[in-house]
Design a protein around this motif. Sequence first.
Motif, PDB file in Angstrom:
ATOM      1  N   THR A  43       0.855  -1.194   0.000  1.00 45.48           N
ATOM      2  CA  THR A  43       0.000   0.000   0.000  1.00 45.48           C
ATOM      3  C   THR A  43       0.881   1.231   0.000  1.00 45.48           C
ATOM      4  O   THR A  43       2.060   1.171   0.379  1.00 45.48           O
ATOM      5  CB  THR A  43      -0.932   0.063   1.225  1.00 45.48           C
ATOM      6  OG1 THR A  43      -0.124   0.223   2.408  1.00 45.48           O
ATOM      7  CG2 THR A  43      -1.789  -1.182   1.345  1.00 45.48           C
ATOM      8  N   ASP A  44       0.293   2.352  -0.395  1.00 42.27           N
ATOM      9  CA  ASP A  44       1.013   3.608  -0.250  1.00 42.27           C
ATOM     10  C   ASP A  44       0.852   4.097   1.189  1.00 42.27           C
ATOM     11  O   ASP A  44       0.214   3.440   2.019  1.00 42.27           O
ATOM     12  CB  ASP A  44       0.526   4.650  -1.274  1.00 42.27           C
ATOM     13  CG  ASP A  44      -0.942   5.026  -1.098  1.00 42.27           C
ATOM     14  OD1 ASP A  44      -1.508   4.821  -0.001  1.00 42.27           O
ATOM     15  OD2 ASP A  44      -1.538   5.543  -2.072  1.00 42.27           O
ATOM     16  N   ARG A  45       1.383   5.269   1.478  1.00 45.94           N
ATOM     17  CA  ARG A  45       1.363   5.750   2.868  1.00 45.94           C
ATOM     18  C   ARG A  45      -0.033   6.146   3.341  1.00 45.94           C
ATOM     19  O   ARG A  45      -0.245   6.373   4.528  1.00 45.94           O
ATOM     20  CB  ARG A  45       2.337   6.916   3.048  1.00 45.94           C
ATOM     21  CG  ARG A  45       2.047   8.143   2.221  1.00 45.94           C
ATOM     22  CD  ARG A  45       3.225   9.112   2.240  1.00 45.94           C
ATOM     23  NE  ARG A  45       2.967  10.330   1.496  1.00 45.94           N
ATOM     24  CZ  ARG A  45       2.501  11.441   2.022  1.00 45.94           C
ATOM     25  NH1 ARG A  45       2.221  11.477   3.316  1.00 45.94           N
ATOM     26  NH2 ARG A  45       2.297  12.518   1.286  1.00 45.94           N
TER      27      ARG A  45
ATOM     28  N   TYR B  72      11.391   0.470  13.443  1.00 43.05           N
ATOM     29  CA  TYR B  72      10.348  -0.362  12.835  1.00 43.05           C
ATOM     30  C   TYR B  72      10.595  -1.847  13.043  1.00 43.05           C
ATOM     31  O   TYR B  72      11.732  -2.327  12.993  1.00 43.05           O
ATOM     32  CB  TYR B  72      10.265  -0.080  11.334  1.00 43.05           C
ATOM     33  CG  TYR B  72       9.895   1.337  11.002  1.00 43.05           C
ATOM     34  CD1 TYR B  72       8.576   1.781  11.127  1.00 43.05           C
ATOM     35  CD2 TYR B  72      10.866   2.246  10.573  1.00 43.05           C
ATOM     36  CE1 TYR B  72       8.235   3.095  10.825  1.00 43.05           C
ATOM     37  CE2 TYR B  72      10.534   3.557  10.274  1.00 43.05           C
ATOM     38  CZ  TYR B  72       9.222   3.981  10.409  1.00 43.05           C
ATOM     39  OH  TYR B  72       8.884   5.273  10.113  1.00 43.05           O
TER      40      TYR B  72
ATOM     41  N   ASN C  76      -6.982  -2.014   5.173  1.00 40.13           N
ATOM     42  CA  ASN C  76      -5.610  -1.957   4.680  1.00 40.13           C
ATOM     43  C   ASN C  76      -5.460  -2.660   3.328  1.00 40.13           C
ATOM     44  O   ASN C  76      -4.544  -3.449   3.107  1.00 40.13           O
ATOM     45  CB  ASN C  76      -4.643  -2.549   5.708  1.00 40.13           C
ATOM     46  CG  ASN C  76      -3.314  -1.811   5.735  1.00 40.13           C
ATOM     47  OD1 ASN C  76      -3.104  -0.858   5.006  1.00 40.13           O
ATOM     48  ND2 ASN C  76      -2.415  -2.279   6.575  1.00 40.13           N
TER      49      ASN C  76
ATOM     50  N   ASN D  41      13.834   4.479   1.799  1.00 38.26           N
ATOM     51  CA  ASN D  41      12.509   4.977   2.188  1.00 38.26           C
ATOM     52  C   ASN D  41      11.415   4.383   1.292  1.00 38.26           C
ATOM     53  O   ASN D  41      10.475   5.057   0.881  1.00 38.26           O
ATOM     54  CB  ASN D  41      12.465   6.506   2.139  1.00 38.26           C
ATOM     55  CG  ASN D  41      11.267   7.075   2.878  1.00 38.26           C
ATOM     56  OD1 ASN D  41      10.766   6.470   3.828  1.00 38.26           O
ATOM     57  ND2 ASN D  41      10.775   8.211   2.430  1.00 38.26           N
ATOM     58  N   SER D  42      11.555   3.109   0.999  1.00 39.56           N
ATOM     59  CA  SER D  42      10.608   2.402   0.132  1.00 39.56           C
ATOM     60  C   SER D  42       9.889   1.304   0.917  1.00 39.56           C
ATOM     61  O   SER D  42      10.543   0.460   1.546  1.00 39.56           O
ATOM     62  CB  SER D  42      11.353   1.782  -1.055  1.00 39.56           C
ATOM     63  OG  SER D  42      10.505   0.971  -1.830  1.00 39.56           O
ATOM     64  N   GLU D  43       8.569   1.352   0.906  1.00 44.11           N
ATOM     65  CA  GLU D  43       7.737   0.321   1.548  1.00 44.11           C
ATOM     66  C   GLU D  43       8.085   0.164   3.031  1.00 44.11           C
ATOM     67  O   GLU D  43       8.445  -0.908   3.500  1.00 44.11           O
ATOM     68  CB  GLU D  43       7.870  -1.010   0.808  1.00 44.11           C
ATOM     69  CG  GLU D  43       7.409  -0.927  -0.642  1.00 44.11           C
ATOM     70  CD  GLU D  43       7.560  -2.238  -1.407  1.00 44.11           C
ATOM     71  OE1 GLU D  43       8.251  -3.151  -0.901  1.00 44.11           O
ATOM     72  OE2 GLU D  43       6.993  -2.337  -2.498  1.00 44.11           O
TER      73      GLU D  43
ATOM     74  N   ASP E 201       6.887   0.274   6.910  1.00 40.64           N
ATOM     75  CA  ASP E 201       5.745   0.120   7.810  1.00 40.64           C
ATOM     76  C   ASP E 201       4.431  -0.022   7.040  1.00 40.64           C
ATOM     77  O   ASP E 201       3.451   0.676   7.299  1.00 40.64           O
ATOM     78  CB  ASP E 201       5.657   1.299   8.782  1.00 40.64           C
ATOM     79  CG  ASP E 201       4.779   0.977   9.986  1.00 40.64           C
ATOM     80  OD1 ASP E 201       4.640  -0.222  10.323  1.00 40.64           O
ATOM     81  OD2 ASP E 201       4.215   1.913  10.586  1.00 40.64           O
ATOM     82  N   VAL E 202       4.433  -0.942   6.094  1.00 41.60           N
ATOM     83  CA  VAL E 202       3.269  -1.203   5.247  1.00 41.60           C
ATOM     84  C   VAL E 202       3.070  -2.713   5.104  1.00 41.60           C
ATOM     85  O   VAL E 202       3.963  -3.495   5.414  1.00 41.60           O
ATOM     86  CB  VAL E 202       3.462  -0.586   3.839  1.00 41.60           C
ATOM     87  CG1 VAL E 202       3.414   0.931   3.891  1.00 41.60           C
ATOM     88  CG2 VAL E 202       4.762  -1.076   3.202  1.00 41.60           C
TER      89      VAL E 202
END
Length: 409
Positions: free
Chosen positions: A68-70, A316, A367, A382-384, A386-387
């Motif tokens: 998912t995106d942010r 994380y 989600n 900074n990719s993916e 906490d998703v």
Amino acid sequence: MNKMIIKKTISVLIASIFIFFTSCKKETKKDKISMETVVNEALEFSVQQSLKMAESLKDKPNFLPKTTDRFGNLETCESKWWVSGFFPGTLWYLYEYSNNEEVKKWAHEYTLRVKDEQYTTDNHDVGFMIYCSFGNAYRLTKDDTYKEAILNASKSLSTRFNTTTKAIKSWDSGGPNNIWQYPVIIDNMMNLELLMWSSEKFDDPNFKNIAITHANTTLKNHFRKDNSSYHVISYDTISGQAEFKHTAQGFNNESAWARGQAWGLYGYTLMYRFTKDPTYLKQAENIASFMVNHPNLPEDKIPFWDFNAPNIPDTYRDASAAAIMCSALLELSEYTNSNNSAAYLKTVETQIRTLSSPQYRNALGNNANFILKHGVGHLPANSEVDVPLTYADYYFVEALMRYKKLKEF
């Protein structure tokens, strides 16, 4: 009088001992029922959530779930992206659990969405793409229409093997200032399952020889003295020697990126399954010991994204690393000694309970219909971060199925 007191005391002690052992027996039974309930409930939820996911993309035939995106919106990928085979594989596991024909229908449809990747030769991920999807499809149905894709994928992956480096090339380039000549990542251990299975099924020793050679080269160069691993080893293509040792997706080059450790654990466990080579069993046990006994592994057994992240505990967690680790430990528990097995299963049960809790599992329909949340893909980029991640779902469901089979409920 003293004799009467002594008799009464003895009677009380006997009764207490009886109650203690009886209660322990009941508690053990309760714990077993409780884990059974946790696993079955998690699988039931996963069926319903994954059906919602399948429905959500029914009118987009060229796409598969990715993350998912942010803002929590679904991000998809086409079949050429490395994670494309995981959702169809998840559906096949859930069909195995549920015997639900609707799940089977979607599993077949989403498997066909990745069929073109059997001819992929420009990266190593064909193993993830095809074995997780077509491999599980053939395992459960024995339909020969799935088998040809597995053979073609094995041939495709084999083209990336080099006799000088003695390894399968992961990417065609990369690294700081593009310095990597021949990058090989620890993730590549996972794709050896495709080759080992195909060697047996199609009676082709070349697939097995490539897989064993790659596993031995990785064993020689990827691991540190504490049994943690680098993420990337780049080889010199003339000498075949390891030239650069980096950890691209971890905190720094010498850190233990959590998912990378899990890939290695899983990879050497599966290599032992196929070869029964004690060297591979020992390596799997060494990696397991590093992870299970690491002082930075939290009590709930969900690793931080890197075991050496500088701001632990204020950083994380990675549910994907936990799910892969959990599934691997379950298989390894069947091969190792009783002490190791007990320790692994204790960790596994904590992981399953934690991942099945609201802290890590999404609510039905939430989600973007992924099963798990709190995965970390590539934090330094900074990719993916906490998703949800589709491969976290896959290995979580695989772990649930492995636990269910192990405990025979």
